[in-house]
Motif scaffolding. Sequence first.
Motif, PDB file in Angstrom:
ATOM      1  N   ASP A  97      46.922  89.341  23.634  1.00  0.00           N
ATOM      2  CA  ASP A  97      47.030  87.878  23.574  1.00  0.00           C
ATOM      3  C   ASP A  97      46.479  87.225  24.836  1.00  0.00           C
ATOM      4  OD1 ASP A  97      48.085  87.605  21.051  1.00  0.00           O
ATOM      5  OD2 ASP A  97      50.166  87.654  21.700  1.00  0.00           O
ATOM      6  N   GLN A  98      46.765  87.828  25.991  1.00  0.00           N
ATOM      7  CA  GLN A  98      46.326  87.213  27.243  1.00  0.00           C
ATOM      8  C   GLN A  98      44.799  87.269  27.386  1.00  0.00           C
ATOM      9  OE1 GLN A  98      45.285  89.294  30.132  1.00  0.00           O
ATOM     10  NE2 GLN A  98      45.362  91.178  28.941  1.00  0.00           N
ATOM     11  N   ILE A  99      44.159  88.257  26.767  1.00  0.00           N
ATOM     12  CA  ILE A  99      42.699  88.322  26.810  1.00  0.00           C
ATOM     13  C   ILE A  99      42.103  87.218  25.942  1.00  0.00           C
ATOM     14  CG2 ILE A  99      40.692  89.744  26.233  1.00  0.00           C
ATOM     15  CD1 ILE A  99      42.287  92.200  26.967  1.00  0.00           C
ATOM     16  N   ILE A 100      42.696  86.982  24.780  1.00  0.00           N
ATOM     17  CA  ILE A 100      42.249  85.883  23.915  1.00  0.00           C
ATOM     18  C   ILE A 100      42.422  84.550  24.637  1.00  0.00           C
ATOM     19  CG2 ILE A 100      42.704  84.645  21.763  1.00  0.00           C
ATOM     20  CD1 ILE A 100      43.587  87.325  20.555  1.00  0.00           C
ATOM     21  N   PHE A 101      43.573  84.388  25.276  1.00  0.00           N
ATOM     22  CA  PHE A 101      43.868  83.153  26.013  1.00  0.00           C
ATOM     23  C   PHE A 101      42.855  82.934  27.135  1.00  0.00           C
ATOM     24  CE2 PHE A 101      46.575  81.183  29.478  1.00  0.00           C
ATOM     25  CZ  PHE A 101      46.520  79.897  28.963  1.00  0.00           C
ATOM     26  N   ASN A 102      42.600  83.973  27.892  1.00  0.00           N
ATOM     27  CA  ASN A 102      41.604  83.866  28.966  1.00  0.00           C
ATOM     28  C   ASN A 102      40.231  83.540  28.416  1.00  0.00           C
ATOM     29  OD1 ASN A 102      42.920  86.484  31.176  1.00  0.00           O
ATOM     30  ND2 ASN A 102      43.696  84.466  30.638  1.00  0.00           N
ATOM     31  N   GLY A 103      39.875  84.144  27.280  1.00  0.00           N
ATOM     32  CA  GLY A 103      38.573  83.879  26.676  1.00  0.00           C
ATOM     33  C   GLY A 103      38.400  82.415  26.323  1.00  0.00           C
ATOM     34  N   ILE A 104      39.438  81.818  25.730  1.00  0.00           N
ATOM     35  CA  ILE A 104      39.379  80.392  25.378  1.00  0.00           C
ATOM     36  C   ILE A 104      39.164  79.540  26.629  1.00  0.00           C
ATOM     37  CG2 ILE A 104      40.733  78.461  24.481  1.00  0.00           C
ATOM     38  CD1 ILE A 104      42.088  80.453  22.586  1.00  0.00           C
ATOM     39  N   LEU A 105      39.919  79.859  27.688  1.00  0.00           N
ATOM     40  CA  LEU A 105      39.813  79.074  28.916  1.00  0.00           C
ATOM     41  C   LEU A 105      38.465  79.270  29.607  1.00  0.00           C
ATOM     42  CD1 LEU A 105      43.421  79.528  30.350  1.00  0.00           C
ATOM     43  CD2 LEU A 105      42.455  77.542  29.179  1.00  0.00           C
ATOM     44  N   ALA A 179      54.261  80.633  28.391  1.00  0.00           N
ATOM     45  CA  ALA A 179      54.384  79.714  29.522  1.00  0.00           C
ATOM     46  C   ALA A 179      54.120  80.429  30.848  1.00  0.00           C
ATOM     47  CB  ALA A 179      55.771  79.071  29.534  1.00  0.00           C
ATOM     48  N   GLU A 180      54.593  81.663  30.985  1.00  0.00           N
ATOM     49  CA  GLU A 180      54.341  82.427  32.207  1.00  0.00           C
ATOM     50  C   GLU A 180      52.852  82.679  32.392  1.00  0.00           C
ATOM     51  OE1 GLU A 180      56.444  85.903  33.808  1.00  0.00           O
ATOM     52  OE2 GLU A 180      58.056  85.420  32.390  1.00  0.00           O
ATOM     53  N   TYR A 184      50.261  82.038  35.516  1.00  0.00           N
ATOM     54  CA  TYR A 184      49.471  83.116  36.119  1.00  0.00           C
ATOM     55  C   TYR A 184      47.983  82.781  36.112  1.00  0.00           C
ATOM     56  CZ  TYR A 184      53.714  85.943  35.689  1.00  0.00           C
ATOM     57  OH  TYR A 184      54.988  86.423  35.793  1.00  0.00           O
ATOM     58  N   PHE A 185      47.516  82.203  35.010  1.00  0.00           N
ATOM     59  CA  PHE A 185      46.094  81.861  34.954  1.00  0.00           C
ATOM     60  C   PHE A 185      45.758  80.775  35.966  1.00  0.00           C
ATOM     61  CE2 PHE A 185      42.288  79.721  33.514  1.00  0.00           C
ATOM     62  CZ  PHE A 185      41.451  80.790  33.230  1.00  0.00           C
ATOM     63  N   ILE A 190      42.438  79.885  41.051  1.00  0.00           N
ATOM     64  CA  ILE A 190      42.179  79.275  42.364  1.00  0.00           C
ATOM     65  C   ILE A 190      40.909  79.840  42.999  1.00  0.00           C
ATOM     66  CG2 ILE A 190      43.052  79.044  44.731  1.00  0.00           C
ATOM     67  CD1 ILE A 190      45.884  78.866  43.542  1.00  0.00           C
ATOM     68  N   PRO A 191      40.768  81.169  43.124  1.00  0.00           N
ATOM     69  CA  PRO A 191      39.517  81.687  43.699  1.00  0.00           C
ATOM     70  C   PRO A 191      38.296  81.396  42.831  1.00  0.00           C
ATOM     71  CG  PRO A 191      41.242  83.357  43.753  1.00  0.00           C
ATOM     72  CD  PRO A 191      41.728  82.257  42.871  1.00  0.00           C
ATOM     73  N   MET A 192      38.463  81.499  41.517  1.00  0.00           N
ATOM     74  CA  MET A 192      37.320  81.303  40.626  1.00  0.00           C
ATOM     75  C   MET A 192      36.844  79.852  40.634  1.00  0.00           C
ATOM     76  SD  MET A 192      38.218  83.837  37.388  1.00  0.00           S
ATOM     77  CE  MET A 192      39.880  83.252  37.071  1.00  0.00           C
TER      78      MET A 192
END
Length: 624
Positions: A97-105, A179-180, A184-185, A190-192
């Motif tokens: 799920d977190q990979i899908i979420f990161n992909g969208i962002l 929510a967590e 985290y993202f 911040i660096p990116m």
Amino acid sequence: MASRPGLFTEWPWQRLGNFKYVVLAPWSLHSLYLVMSKETKELDMTYLIVLPSLLLRMLHNQVWISLARFQNARSKHRIVDKSIEFEQVDRERNWDDQIIFNGILFYLGYFYVPGATNLPVWRTDGALLMALLHMGPVEFLYYWFHRALHHHFLYSRYHSHHHASVVTEPITSVIHPFAEHVVYFLLFSIPMLTTIVTGRASILALLAYVAYIDLMNNMGHCNFELVPKWLFTVFPPLKYLMYTPSFHSLHHTQFRTNYSLFMPFYDYIYSTMDKSSDDLYERSLKGKEEVPDVVHLTHLTTLQSIYHLRIGFASLASKPYNSKMPILLMWPVAWISMLLTWIYSSSFTVERNGFKKIKMQTWAIPRFKFHYGLPNERDAINDLIEKAILEAEDKGVKVLTLGLLNQANELNGNGELYLHKYPKLRLRIVDGSSLAAAVVLNSIPLETKKVVLCGNLSKVAYRVASVLCQRRVEVMMTRKHEYYILKSQMPESIAGYLLLSNIHNTQVWLVGDGLEDVEQRTAPKGTLFIPYSSFPPKKVRKDCTYCTTPAMKIPDTVENMHSCENWLPRRVMSASRVAGIVHALEGWDSHECGDKIQDIDKMWSAALRHGFFPLFRISPVLSN
């Protein structure tokens, strides 16, 4: 789920189930369209690299999952020696799920963040800036956010979901409420974002930073120590810049120590480092050899079964194997695994369990079912089995059970070949025939007066037929050749109950390997098919009932059961595997292979006494 779930706990696409990947479809399809419709010079690699990077992250995580499960089954460097159960596997099923979420962002960032397009391949100044920003703001903010998550209010609503896993696996690292992950993202961005808006970002630096996060997350939760001591000897400050799996495991067992993300220096600064961190690292690195009491020697079944192993896909391994699983895209890897089995010349450990004082392991011969049917492969397979037996003998294993086709009569005479070659074996070889026969017999309804015996004959089939004939139950067979073979081995006093007949007027069929579809179709409606073979029959009839292959439910106290044994339901073991455990618990000093078979009543009673129980209705104790 957290003990008191808070707001935004569920992922937005949770209700989509396995169709959740459709949320990435618009951008993925657009990327493919651009590749097909534009010239190379017009393409922006910043946009096109997002989808491949997501797929590589999934592959990276899966490699860690397989490596950790393989090492925790066999390695002496295991950190927390406790049990993982099905509940944890189910809870951690949606690690992607977190990979899908990161992909969208990432896709949204490309379109809406100034300076995010047409990035160069590499910039050294941007990479250094990202490293400094991670060491400073990211690690600092994460440390204090993590401590806040351990406050009762936030812990009960969010973070307790992550800490439900005391024994961690690599994917435990990303099992958090939605929510967590949003927080985290924001931290990791911040660096990116800083390098992007200042014009110092590059494609490789961004990919490397995300890979670093995945690497450290997976390593910190893998539950076996792999960081060599010489690294800290050569560069002592490294202990403040990189944590170890044992360091983070203490956070999951001690709860209020070792809060740092990947760099422990904030735990040193704020005095929250667990005092036993160095000692646990030393002990885990040194390790402790574990000698199993019982080894179950099995093998691969179909080409797709490689994914169903415990060291394969955790979510698939936690469910009964189904050869129709929708993994057609993985066939190329399955074929590669088949080629590797011809190269690999030793059994490998796939699982370890515990019950009472007995330690158990499951080893697999690197051969598939079809290999056992090839005459030119039999010597090689016997050599692999023999090698596994001798390895177990050297380790001090008490009982080794032969599972599936490793006990085939045409292969090694139900294991008797190895006794002839090594008559002074200290370990006991068990094929589980007596318990398999007992399971079959106790699956037959009490009022049964006739049964059909159909399929290839085996040691179990002969024993079952003998007991039924002693009970004056008619055993009808349809194949002349098998009928005359079986009748010639029957005592005359009971041979009259063994009949050759093409009239199938009974609804209880005992079936083995080689059962043909046309034979099944002659069975009356409502027939109960009870397999006596290690492999289940093909389910041709929808109006009939199919039992599992000989197996028993296991006691709740059997530890580390979080994968299914082939096609069997959860917390169910094959009769051959159970027989080996009972053999060790009872301390029996005899082999059960070749023509030898244990007393059925004795084996059945012992299995029940130790807490194993049948999946189906139990008939009265059967005499031999």
